[in-house]
Enzyme design. Structure first.
Site, PDB file in Angstrom:
ATOM      1  N   HIS A   1      -8.305  -1.157  -1.263  1.00  0.00           N
ATOM      2  CA  HIS A   1      -7.520  -2.156  -1.546  1.00  0.00           C
ATOM      3  C   HIS A   1      -8.130  -3.488  -1.987  1.00  0.00           C
ATOM      4  CE1 HIS A   1      -4.847  -0.208   1.646  1.00  0.00           C
ATOM      5  NE2 HIS A   1      -5.960   0.061   2.303  1.00  0.00           N
TER       6      HIS A   1
ATOM      7  N   ASP B   1      -2.274  -7.285  -5.396  1.00  0.00           N
ATOM      8  CA  ASP B   1      -2.981  -6.354  -5.048  1.00  0.00           C
ATOM      9  C   ASP B   1      -3.407  -5.404  -5.918  1.00  0.00           C
ATOM     10  OD1 ASP B   1      -3.299  -4.814  -2.681  1.00  0.00           O
ATOM     11  OD2 ASP B   1      -1.192  -4.911  -2.001  1.00  0.00           O
TER      12      ASP B   1
ATOM     13  N   HIS C   1      -4.735  -1.231  -5.967  1.00  0.00           N
ATOM     14  CA  HIS C   1      -5.308   0.021  -5.207  1.00  0.00           C
ATOM     15  C   HIS C   1      -6.335   0.720  -6.264  1.00  0.00           C
ATOM     16  CE1 HIS C   1      -1.712  -0.739  -2.555  1.00  0.00           C
ATOM     17  NE2 HIS C   1      -3.094  -0.666  -1.836  1.00  0.00           N
TER      18      HIS C   1
ATOM     19  N   GLN D   1       1.569 -10.548  -3.168  1.00  0.00           N
ATOM     20  CA  GLN D   1       0.111 -10.339  -3.227  1.00  0.00           C
ATOM     21  C   GLN D   1      -0.315  -9.693  -4.615  1.00  0.00           C
ATOM     22  OE1 GLN D   1      -0.278  -7.432  -0.042  1.00  0.00           O
ATOM     23  NE2 GLN D   1      -1.684  -8.746   1.042  1.00  0.00           N
TER      24      GLN D   1
ATOM     25  N   LYS E   1     -15.498  -3.633   4.661  1.00  0.00           N
ATOM     26  CA  LYS E   1     -14.736  -4.481   3.672  1.00  0.00           C
ATOM     27  C   LYS E   1     -15.764  -5.665   3.317  1.00  0.00           C
ATOM     28  CE  LYS E   1     -12.604  -7.564   6.935  1.00  0.00           C
ATOM     29  NZ  LYS E   1     -11.838  -8.470   7.433  1.00  0.00           N
TER      30      LYS E   1
ATOM     31  N   CYS F   1       0.926  -1.173   0.062  1.00  0.00           N
ATOM     32  CA  CYS F   1      -0.005   0.091  -0.004  1.00  0.00           C
ATOM     33  C   CYS F   1       0.731   1.263   0.083  1.00  0.00           C
ATOM     34  CB  CYS F   1      -0.954   0.120   1.028  1.00  0.00           C
ATOM     35  SG  CYS F   1      -1.726  -1.803   1.520  1.00  0.00           S
TER      36      CYS F   1
ATOM     37  N   ARG G   1       6.669 -10.905   5.588  1.00  0.00           N
ATOM     38  CA  ARG G   1       5.947 -10.675   6.976  1.00  0.00           C
ATOM     39  C   ARG G   1       6.576 -11.903   8.081  1.00  0.00           C
ATOM     40  NH1 ARG G   1      -0.472 -10.038   5.612  1.00  0.00           N
ATOM     41  NH2 ARG G   1      -0.044  -8.318   3.984  1.00  0.00           N
TER      42      ARG G   1
HETATM   43 ZN   LIG Z   1      -3.148  -2.001  -0.119  1.00  0.00          ZN
END
Ligand SMILES: [Zn+2]
Ligand SMILES: [Zn+2]
Length: 652
Positions: free
Chosen positions: A516, A389, A391, A387, A470, A340, A369
């Site tokens: 996200h 991902d 945005h 990921q 979410k 992000c 992580r």
């Molecule tokens: Zn994000």
């Protein structure tokens, strides 16, 4: 007369049932009495009751007016209550067989129960003996009786049972409950099923080591796992399911098909082998194709960013213990656990006009992580993953359309793999940032998108993130297991922290709405799920090796290579087996490796210039021309068909 009636009514106990019906009793009834007043059949299937919102034993006496919900074997809570009772029965059986066994705790877990016991090491070979003893206790239908004692009495009762003594000493002063079944007594809060006979189908499943109080400086215990059902058929179905899940274990298939491995030099960090990379690339090529069609652009941001960035994003304060850090040129850096902040930097590097919105910026980001070594599990739980991902930056009035777009993309991608899915909406939690108005517009946007999408969804009130509501997407695999993979999260925090803006039609600066979203979640984990979902039998378009070319004998090897090269040239992934082994053996191995198409090359094939094709479903076809073969196979791949019916439809 009327005075008499009033007194009687005062003495009567009114039991209100969930449907609003009221049952009246002259004397304080037990739950069983309530059940019997409805029907004998119901009474036989009752295991416990909910009395004014707490679960209690069925034989609890109800001394004043109350609301009662009877829990039968069909209710969700019943299985847990029975499995906990099964843990007692197992402990009782073990104490009968192993006189020195000292009990600690025996909780219910997902799919069953376990009991941690200080005893001589046991193995699965001991299970039949223990199970037979359990059977005996079950047949005796020993009632579970609750007894209340003082702390002093409890301590006295346990004499030299040091673990129980330690547990009792930790309890606050007051009454302590014991449960007695036959000559076995255990410290327990309850509730329990009425008697041991309710534990109808039991099986011990595994044994492992455990430390008392999870402290490796304390005593080593035997953790014996079991499962139990109300019905033998259900147990059997469960055991079959476990067998099937074991066969599909992605680590096992990964090893057998040479897809990936783990090494001590990098715990929790997978190494992908050439065949695993084919799966990886095929998945991502497909993913990119779908995202291009859905109007996404792709970006790539660095994996390491400096401390001030992480302070700005809030990660330094809230997530630091999970981040790997380093110092470069005397500046602290952290390896990104999420994409992000990098995505925010990209957006904010230049001004944006409302005419550009929505911007859908995807990133297959490599994130790290820190996970404790004990929880690492194949590709499912790793320390490094990618990921998928994205945005999406938009104006508030674009929320519904954008969320709807994501939901449709989710459906397209999952359905290509034959995965079903469920949706869950999570709303504003108690602790949250943002105004009431912001939350309302955000939640309404998600809700109207879900309604427009038309598939049912579950609402988890108050389960949203502190920064926004979410939608979570849970996929369902071929075994019916569910996995949370996708998530669509509206974020009111990061646009503030990074001071994101766009210039509206009014020429004023506005804050964009940002979501996200991930669809696969972790690419590594998603591949693990796919391996288990397909049981290693990947559809042709994904298959690491699509065609095995087998030479009937050494003489045919050069021609087999020639065919293989021609197919490779046409875009197929092929492998030649020119070992001096029998054809049958080569076919069997190719089948074991789940190769969808097997070509056998002999003199006949060479002479006629045709192919003999064996598909993974066992179908064999002779005399197929190379062109015919390529047409059928390439169109099957192009359409990403999930089946192995490659030639049948053409009638060849
Ligand atoms: Zn994000
Ligand atoms: Zn208990």
């Amino acid at each position: 007369m009327s005075a008499f009636k009033t007194i009687c009514e005062r003495l009567m106990i009114n039991i209100t049932l969930p449907d609003g019906n009221i049952k009246r009793f002259d004397n304080p009834p037990t739950g069983l009495d309530v059940a019997k007043s409805i029907s004998e059949g119901l009474a036989r299937n009752c295991v416990a009751m909910e009395l004014d919102r707490s679960l209690v034993d069925l034989n609890t006496r109800i001394s004043e007016n109350a609301r009662v919900r009877l829990i039968t074997t069909k209710d969700a809570e019943a299985l847990e209550i029975m499995r906990h009772s099964a843990a007692h029965v197992m402990a009782q059986a073990i104490q009968n067989l192993y006189k020195d066994a000292r009990l600690t705790i025996g909780p219910v877990v997902e799919d069953g129960f376990y009991y941690d016991i200080d005893m001589e090491p046991v193995s699965e070979a001991d299970f039949p003996k223990i199970e037979a003893e359990i059977e005996k206790l079950v047949k005796e239908k020993l009632p579970f009786e609750r007894q209340l004692v003082s702390k002093a009495e409890a301590l006295k009762f346990y004499g030299d049972e040091k673990y129980k003594l330690e547990m009792i000493s930790d309890l606050a002063d007051g009454t302590i409950s014991f449960y007695k079944s036959g000559d076995f007594t255990d410290l327990c809060r309850g509730p329990h099923v009425p008697h041991t006979g309710f534990v109808k189908a039991v099986k011990l499943t595994k044994v492992s080591g455990a430390y008392w109080r999870a402290d490796q400086n304390r005593e080593q215990l035997q953790r014996i796992y079991g499962t139990a059902f109300f019905d033998k058929k259900e147990l059997k179905a469960y055991l079959t399911f476990i067998e099937e899940a074991k066969k599909r274990n992605h680590r096992k298939i990964g090893e057998a098909q040479d897809l990936f491995s783990f090494h001590d030099e990098a715990p929790g960090m997978p190494f992908f082998h050439p065949k695993g990379m084919v799966l990886w690339n095929t998945l991502l090529e497909y993913w990119r194709e779908e995202h291009r069609r859905a109007g996404y652009v792709e970006t790539k941001t660095p994996i390491m960013l400096n401390r001030s960035l992480w302070e700005k994003s809030g990660h330094w304060e809230n997530y630091r213990e999970n981040m790997y850090t380093s110092v470069i040129d005397e500046t602290e850096y952290a390896i990104k656990p999420m994409n992000c902040p990098g995505g925010m930097l990209l957006y904010s590097r230049r001004p944006h006009s409302y005419k550009e919105l929505p911007i859908r910026a995807a990133e297959i980001g490599l994130v790290h992580r820190h996970e404790l070594s004990g929880v690492l599990s194949g590709l499912f739980r790793v320390r490094v993953f990618h990921q998928d991902d994205a945005h999406i930056f938009m104006m508030p009035n674009q929320i519904e359309a954008e969320i709807l777009g994501v939901l449709r993309l989710v459906e397209r991608i999952y359905s290509t793999f034959g995965l079903g899915f469920n949706l869950e909406l999570s709303t504003r939690p108690e602790k949250s940032i943002g105004s009431d108005e912001q939350w309302k517009s955000a939640t309404d946007g998600l809700l109207s998108a879900l309604k427009a999408y038309g598939k049912g969804f579950k609402t988890n009130e108050g389960d949203g993130a502190f920064y926004g509501p979410k939608i979570d997407v849970h996929i369902q695999d071929a075994l019916g297991r569910t996995w949370q993979c996708g998530t669509i999260q509206l974020d009111m925090s990061l646009p503030e922290r990074f001071d994101l803006s766009y210039i509206g039609a009014d020429n004023e600066k506005h804050r964009p709405v940002m979501i996200h979203r991930v669809i696969c979640g972790s690419i590594e984990r998603f591949l693990g799920i796919l391996i288990e979902h397909f049981a290693g039998k990947f559809p042709l378009w994904m298959s690491p090796v699509q065609v095995a070319v087998l030479a009937i004998n050494d003489e045919m090897a050069p021609y087999a290579h020639e065919i293989s090269s021609a197919l490779q040239e046409a875009g197929l992934r092929t492998e030649v087996d020119s070992r001096t082994e029998s054809l049958n053996k080569k076919i069997r191995e190719a089948q074991l490796n789940q190769i969808p198409l097997i070509l056998t090359i002999g003199a006949k094939e060479k002479e006629s210039g045709t192919l003999s094709v064996r598909t993974l479903d066992g179908n064999v076809q002779f005399g197929i021309s190379q062109n015919e073969f390529l047409d059928a196979v390439l169109s099957h791949i192009r359409d990403k068909k999930p089946d192995f019916m490659i030639f049948d439809k053409k009638g060849s």
